[in-house]
Design an enzyme around this catalytic site. Structure first.
Site, PDB file in Angstrom:
ATOM      1  N   GLU A 121      65.013  43.620  26.206  1.00 22.21           N
ATOM      2  CA  GLU A 121      65.666  42.991  27.432  1.00 22.21           C
ATOM      3  C   GLU A 121      65.252  42.975  28.714  1.00 22.21           C
ATOM      4  OE1 GLU A 121      68.174  40.871  26.668  1.00 22.21           O
ATOM      5  OE2 GLU A 121      68.744  41.383  24.549  1.00 22.21           O
ATOM      6  N   SER A 179      68.378  28.095  25.082  1.00 21.67           N
ATOM      7  CA  SER A 179      69.802  28.429  24.140  1.00 21.67           C
ATOM      8  C   SER A 179      70.802  28.707  25.166  1.00 21.67           C
ATOM      9  CB  SER A 179      69.199  29.392  23.274  1.00 21.67           C
ATOM     10  OG  SER A 179      68.949  30.713  23.941  1.00 21.67           O
ATOM     11  N   TYR A 226      54.493  22.420  27.464  1.00 18.56           N
ATOM     12  CA  TYR A 226      55.824  23.293  27.252  1.00 18.56           C
ATOM     13  C   TYR A 226      56.442  24.060  28.497  1.00 18.56           C
ATOM     14  CZ  TYR A 226      59.648  26.025  25.166  1.00 18.56           C
ATOM     15  OH  TYR A 226      60.771  26.630  25.155  1.00 18.56           O
ATOM     16  N   ASN A 231      64.378  33.712  31.670  1.00 15.34           N
ATOM     17  CA  ASN A 231      65.317  33.630  32.212  1.00 15.34           C
ATOM     18  C   ASN A 231      65.673  34.684  33.063  1.00 15.34           C
ATOM     19  OD1 ASN A 231      65.614  36.116  30.669  1.00 15.34           O
ATOM     20  ND2 ASN A 231      66.976  34.948  29.121  1.00 15.34           N
ATOM     21  N   TYR A 237      57.469  40.733  31.460  1.00 14.81           N
ATOM     22  CA  TYR A 237      58.756  40.114  30.856  1.00 14.81           C
ATOM     23  C   TYR A 237      57.939  38.914  30.452  1.00 14.81           C
ATOM     24  CZ  TYR A 237      63.237  38.710  29.052  1.00 14.81           C
ATOM     25  OH  TYR A 237      64.121  38.170  28.388  1.00 14.81           O
ATOM     26  N   LYS A 241      58.715  32.598  24.102  1.00 14.63           N
ATOM     27  CA  LYS A 241      58.555  31.136  25.071  1.00 14.63           C
ATOM     28  C   LYS A 241      57.238  30.873  25.046  1.00 14.63           C
ATOM     29  CE  LYS A 241      62.957  31.861  27.411  1.00 14.63           C
ATOM     30  NZ  LYS A 241      63.367  33.283  26.674  1.00 14.63           N
TER      31      LYS A 241
END
Length: 345
Positions: A121, A179, A226, A231, A237, A241
């Site tokens: 995370e 999502s 794309y 996020n 990080y 994606k």
């Protein structure tokens, strides 16, 4: 006479030496199997996963690390009764945070046992870990400065002479799969501004256009670009994606995340387009429209296929096996006295 006295003195000494040698041999024969490598001698390493991330277990039958990932002398288990025998115990952050799991503080922890804090995370969602200070020895995250560095994906040398063919006749300019849409995220702001100038096909549960797993990559592959928008913006990080949604689909990623220099630590500089390279989203949109019509320039973004392939880490077992690859190189007496401070960097 002197020779006889010397023999009488030497015989017991030789006998003692022989016995000592035998005892030493017996000692080593009864140790766990030792194998040499460039980092020295080491034995089988036992890794206990205290709870499966997101409660999704994988089978652990057989020698998983050796059979599936060619990592020898690495034993994985999720059997908590083997706590006393484990060299390292791994705890996934998410379940600890949500109180689905607790640390086994009631158990007598072997002195040499290492506790590993596992999290993929971003710092934006990491909370309430101050209570874990002074407990964990090693970290395992996507960050390069973690004790066990485990990115979402990586480029590996290409082992085939087959050349990548850039798909022709793309039917859309850009796509985005999201999502968890949050209007407060920076990526949402950039998307809304970008959509004023170009068409972007959006998929995901947030807009009621979900994609089945088998539909994901073929759908993205229809588009020139794309939007690999993270996020959260944090050091290193760089998630699936980029690695899966863009690279494995065979399209050009437009990235929003850490600075360009951080991306270039992982992938070639001409394999992606960074939002920060443009003064405005209008300028970015104009560039994308122009690039989509210039076949020669567009195909330059796929040069990396000649020498590299993409490997995406999706199996938690593979991640756990990598602990063994690092085990003998890591400090034995390390403790994170301020885990929260480290995680929020």
């Amino acid at each position: 006479m002197k020779l006889r006295k010397a023999s009488m003195w030497l015989a017991p000494a030789l006998l003692s030496l022989t016995l000592s040698t035998c005892m030493a041999l017996l000692y080593f024969l009864n140790l766990p199997k030792l194998t040499g490598n460039s980092h020295g001698w080491h034995r089988n390493i036992s890794i206990l996963l205290w709870h499966w991330p997101f409660n999704r277990p994988y089978p652990l039958e057989g020698d998983v690390c050796l059979d599936m990932y060619s990592i020898p002398r690495c034993l994985l288990t999720d059997n908590r009764s083997r706590f006393d025998q484990a060299d390292a115990v791994v705890f996934h952050y998410k379940e600890l945070q949500t109180a689905q799991e607790k640390l086994p503080l009631h158990l007598r922890r072997p002195p040499a046992q290492k506790w590993v804090w596992l999290s993929l995370e971003s710092p934006a969602v990491i909370k309430n870990i101050r209570a874990y200070n002074h407990l964990f020895n090693w970290t395992m995250t996507y960050r390069q400065d973690a004790d066990i560095f485990m990115p979402y994906g990586r480029m590996i040398p290409q082992r085939t002479n087959e050349s990548f063919l850039v798909p022709k006749n793309r039917s859309c300019l850009a796509s985005w799969v999201v999502s968890k849409y949050n209007s407060h995220h920076n990526r949402s702001h950039v998307f809304l501004q970008l959509r004023k100038h170009i068409s972007v096909e959006v998929y995901g549960s947030s807009n009621r256009r979900p994609l089945a797993k088998e539909q994901l990559l073929p759908t993205i592959a229809r588009c020139h670009f794309y939007l690999a928008f993270e996020n959260a913006i944090s050091k290193d990080y760089i998630t699936e994606k980029l690695w899966r949604n863009a690279f494995q689909a065979g399209t050009v990623p437009v990235v929003l995340g850490p600075p360009r220099s951080n991306y270039e630590a992982f992938v070639p500089r001409d394999s992606f387009i960074h939002v920060n390279d443009f003064n405005s989203t209008k300028e970015l949109a104009s560039f994308l429209k122009r690039l989509a019509t210039d076949t020669a320039q567009y195909e330059l973004y796929f040069k990396w296929h000649k020498e590299h392939a993409i490997h995406v880490y999706t199996d938690w077992r593979e991640r756990l096996c990598h602990i063994c690859k690092r085990y003998n190189e890591l400090p034995s007496f390390k403790v994170y006295h301020d885990l929260e401070g480290w995680a929020w960097q």
